[in-house]
Design a protein around this motif. Structure first.
Motif, PDB file in Angstrom:
ATOM      1  N   HIS A 169       0.870  -1.257   0.085  1.00 15.83           N
ATOM      2  CA  HIS A 169       0.046  -0.046   0.249  1.00 15.83           C
ATOM      3  C   HIS A 169       0.794   1.296   0.099  1.00 15.83           C
ATOM      4  O   HIS A 169       0.746   2.044   1.003  1.00 15.83           O
ATOM      5  N   PRO A 170       1.744   1.268  -1.001  1.00 20.79           N
ATOM      6  CA  PRO A 170       2.555   2.374  -1.132  1.00 20.79           C
ATOM      7  C   PRO A 170       2.135   3.905  -1.128  1.00 20.79           C
ATOM      8  O   PRO A 170       0.882   3.931  -1.657  1.00 20.79           O
ATOM      9  N   PRO A 171       2.819   4.898  -0.281  1.00 16.42           N
ATOM     10  CA  PRO A 171       2.287   6.140  -0.310  1.00 16.42           C
ATOM     11  C   PRO A 171       2.273   6.763  -1.771  1.00 16.42           C
ATOM     12  O   PRO A 171       3.158   6.183  -2.410  1.00 16.42           O
ATOM     13  N   VAL A 182       6.896  -2.556   5.169  1.00 16.91           N
ATOM     14  CA  VAL A 182       6.103  -3.412   4.325  1.00 16.91           C
ATOM     15  C   VAL A 182       5.150  -2.802   3.533  1.00 16.91           C
ATOM     16  O   VAL A 182       5.169  -2.960   2.173  1.00 16.91           O
ATOM     17  N   PRO A 183       4.073  -2.270   4.061  1.00 14.15           N
ATOM     18  CA  PRO A 183       3.305  -1.480   3.312  1.00 14.15           C
ATOM     19  C   PRO A 183       3.655  -0.317   2.475  1.00 14.15           C
ATOM     20  O   PRO A 183       3.053  -0.109   1.557  1.00 14.15           O
ATOM     21  N   ARG A 184       4.875   0.184   2.602  1.00 11.18           N
ATOM     22  CA  ARG A 184       5.368   1.383   1.856  1.00 11.18           C
ATOM     23  C   ARG A 184       6.206   0.611   0.816  1.00 11.18           C
ATOM     24  O   ARG A 184       6.597   1.444  -0.143  1.00 11.18           O
ATOM     25  N   GLY A 188      11.994   8.499   6.085  1.00 12.27           N
ATOM     26  CA  GLY A 188      11.031   9.437   5.319  1.00 12.27           C
ATOM     27  C   GLY A 188       9.724   8.832   5.220  1.00 12.27           C
ATOM     28  O   GLY A 188       9.364   7.694   5.819  1.00 12.27           O
ATOM     29  N   SER A 189       9.148   9.189   4.056  1.00 10.40           N
ATOM     30  CA  SER A 189       7.921   8.628   3.672  1.00 10.40           C
ATOM     31  C   SER A 189       7.603   8.168   2.218  1.00 10.40           C
ATOM     32  O   SER A 189       6.673   7.779   2.011  1.00 10.40           O
ATOM     33  N   ALA A 190       8.711   8.332   1.713  1.00  9.86           N
ATOM     34  CA  ALA A 190       8.579   7.938   0.313  1.00  9.86           C
ATOM     35  C   ALA A 190       8.456   6.362   0.091  1.00  9.86           C
ATOM     36  O   ALA A 190       8.524   5.527   1.128  1.00  9.86           O
ATOM     37  N   PRO A 191       7.819   6.034  -0.970  1.00 11.40           N
ATOM     38  CA  PRO A 191       7.710   4.351  -1.151  1.00 11.40           C
ATOM     39  C   PRO A 191       9.001   3.710  -1.310  1.00 11.40           C
ATOM     40  O   PRO A 191      10.030   4.398  -1.756  1.00 11.40           O
ATOM     41  N   ILE A 192       9.228   2.493  -0.937  1.00 12.40           N
ATOM     42  CA  ILE A 192      10.508   1.708  -0.906  1.00 12.40           C
ATOM     43  C   ILE A 192      10.381   1.029  -2.234  1.00 12.40           C
ATOM     44  O   ILE A 192       9.689   0.231  -2.486  1.00 12.40           O
ATOM     45  N   GLY A 216      15.352   6.134  -6.166  1.00 12.09           N
ATOM     46  CA  GLY A 216      14.533   6.096  -5.240  1.00 12.09           C
ATOM     47  C   GLY A 216      15.046   5.708  -3.825  1.00 12.09           C
ATOM     48  O   GLY A 216      16.340   5.608  -3.397  1.00 12.09           O
ATOM     49  N   LEU A 217      14.111   5.355  -2.862  1.00 13.65           N
ATOM     50  CA  LEU A 217      14.444   4.916  -1.498  1.00 13.65           C
ATOM     51  C   LEU A 217      14.633   3.463  -1.563  1.00 13.65           C
ATOM     52  O   LEU A 217      13.795   2.617  -2.013  1.00 13.65           O
ATOM     53  N   ILE A 218      15.799   3.028  -1.006  1.00 15.68           N
ATOM     54  CA  ILE A 218      16.440   1.670  -1.026  1.00 15.68           C
ATOM     55  C   ILE A 218      16.555   1.188   0.276  1.00 15.68           C
ATOM     56  O   ILE A 218      17.278   1.926   1.083  1.00 15.68           O
TER      57      ILE A 218
END
Length: 523
Positions: free
Chosen positions: A114-116, A333-335, A391-395, A409-411
């Motif tokens: 459920h990525p932001p 995990v939801p991100r 932070g709040s970005a999708p992984i 991106g975020l890793i």
């Protein structure tokens, strides 16, 4: 803003001076941490009317309401412990009064992402970097010399001293010469499955963008890890020498060979010049060490704001340290951007659970005595503060230890929590700059990439003014918002990446040794 980033209240009594100040992170929390530098004595009336029953040190938790035995202690809106005994309001929630809760069950996690929503793009931000033929961009211009076995580390140390004294002054556009030394290569089970971790770490270290593609390896000649395995495809020929080669008639000739190889590569690196590059070319590692209770409310959330800004620019941001993520995995995990990323997050948690169990340990071996002195009762509380860096970005991706980064991106880059092991693995993954938060203080640094040190408390930033680069403690004192701190840190990253600002570790030449993560057998 998520619970792990939020700051519900920074409370202080009216009036000047060192009035009682506390931080409650989330409205559901039944504890707050004490901000005052020397703690607060019994009888102190907190701004919400709670009266302290005993002395509470700085950074430690005070119960805001009665907590019955067996009831949860909540911080960050999450359960960080279970009361072993009744904890009356106004009491110090000390480590011995709290039991560590069970880690989230990996098999019970819902792996449906459920990525932001993607963050709005930031455009127009640039830095001055060194562009490489493969398209990567470095923040330094360094000649790095690898070794294939610890036996030759002493020889390389002697050679590097000569290179710096005799050669480097003739190549003024090269920043430094560093050895990629380690304790691997001989007496190891080279074909064991887990040997892949140290081997790919060494292979990928040589490919770090700060080294300009000029690979050079010094070996002995009888080790199991043959030197050629450390040379990437497409590297300049003639980059390997072995001390046992028959043409080496004595130590002096060995040094002469290393010097000649180094000078050939210094000449190439000396032609590199900084050029304007988009911030999307940055690969930034985030790490924390010597953490305290302020890490999760000042430095790490500010780094999270900064991470979001970097991701919005298209940059790559790595966060790590499996044991300091494990107890917050249900929040991460939801991100995940995809089901594959969600599964990979759980895979790395499960691998490390098994690794610790094999060694007769578990996640409770972390935190350190210093972490506890700084107010962190257990690994759950530490992990919830640690993941605020993300932070709040999708992984968008997950790396196993020592793997090279593939996505932007975020890793999440899986590593142990040990500062110097994590730093080594992040370098192998491709970071060209690292941001490192600390609450207790550490002189940590990397020769291979600039390290920006962020203090969680103003007291530390002032006391270690010639070691700390950024004071995030201003968030706790109300002199900065998290958004302001994150934006200021973002600008500092650009200035350091461009060579306009040198972090203290570079000014002092204060660097840690590289340390491989080797879970494979040693024979």
């Amino acid at each position: 803003m998520t619970a792990i980033q939020g700051l519900s209240s920074v409370a202080s009594a009216p009036g000047a001076g060192d009035a009682p100040r506390t931080i409650r992170v989330h409205p559901d929390d039944n504890v707050a941490i004490v901000v005052n530098a020397f703690g607060l004595p019994p009888g102190t009336i907190l701004p919400d009317g709670v009266v302290l029953r005993e002395f509470v040190p700085q950074g430690h938790k005070v119960a805001l309401a009665d907590v019955p035995a067996g009831a949860p202690v909540r911080r960050y809106g999450e359960v960080v412990g279970l009361a072993i005994e009744p904890i009356p309001a106004g009491s110090w929630v000390e480590e011995s009064r709290v039991e560590t809760p069970t880690a989230p069950d990996l098999d019970a996690l819902d792996l449906t992402p459920h990525p932001p929503a993607a963050l709005p793009t930031l455009e127009g931000y640039t830095f001055e970097g060194y562009r490489n033929p493969d398209g990567t961009v470095g923040t330094k211009n360094i000649l790095a010399i690898s070794i294939s076995v610890q036996c030759v580390a002493g020889t390389l140390d002697v050679a590097i001293r000569r290179i710096k004294d005799e050669l480097l002054p003739r190549y003024p556009h090269v920043d430094d010469v560093v050895g990629l030394t380690h304790a691997y290569g001989c007496g190891v089970a080279i074909n064991a499955p887990e040997a892949a971790i140290p081997i790919r770490t060494l292979q990928n270290l040589a490919r770090n963008p700060n080294f300009g593609g000029e690979v050079m390896v010094v070996g002995l000649g009888c080790e199991k890890l043959v030197s050629e395995r450390l040379v990437p495809d497409g590297a300049r020929a003639g980059g390997v020498t072995r001390l046992q080669d028959e043409h080496h008639a004595g130590f002096g000739m060995m040094l002469d060979t290393i010097m000649a190889m180094a000078e050939e590569r210094l000449a190439v690196l000396n032609e590199r010049r900084r050029e304007t590059c988009p911030v999307s070319d940055l690969v930034v590692g985030l790490q924390c060490g010597g953490s305290d209770a302020f890490s999760g409310v000042t430095a790490n959330p500010a780094m999270g704001v900064c991470a979001d800004m970097l991701v919005r620019c298209g940059a790559t941001v790595l966060f790590s340290e499996v044991t300091e993520v494990r107890d917050a995995i249900h929040l991460l995990v939801p991100r995940a951007a995809t089901p594959e990323v969600a599964s990979a997050l759980v895979r790395e948690m499960a691998w490390y659970d098994a690794y610790l169990a094999k060694g007769g340990a578990d996640r409770r071996a972390n935190p350190s005595p210093g972490n506890k002195k700084g107010g962190l009762n257990n690994i759950v509380e530490k992990a919830l503060g640690s993941v605020a860096k993300s932070g709040s970005a999708p992984i968008s991706g997950v790396l196993a230890p020592g793997e090279r980064v593939r996505e932007r991106g975020l890793i999440f880059a899986a590593t142990p929590a040990s500062d110097f092991v994590c730093g080594t693995l992040q370098l192998a993954s491709g970071i060209t700059l690292q941001v490192f938060s600390t609450g207790r203080g550490t002189p940590y640094g990397l020769a291979q990439a600039p390290v920006i040190k962020v203090a969680t408390r103003t007291e530390l930033a002032e006391r270690w003014s010639d070691l700390i680069d950024f004071d995030a403690g201003r968030v706790a004192t109300g002199h900065m918002t998290l958004e302001e701190a994150g934006a200021a840190l973002f600008q500092l990253i650009i200035d350091v990446a461009s060579g306009r600002t040198r972090p203290w570790s570079d000014r002092w030449g204060l660097y840690n040794d590289l340390t491989l993560f080797n879970p494979a057998p040693v024979t």
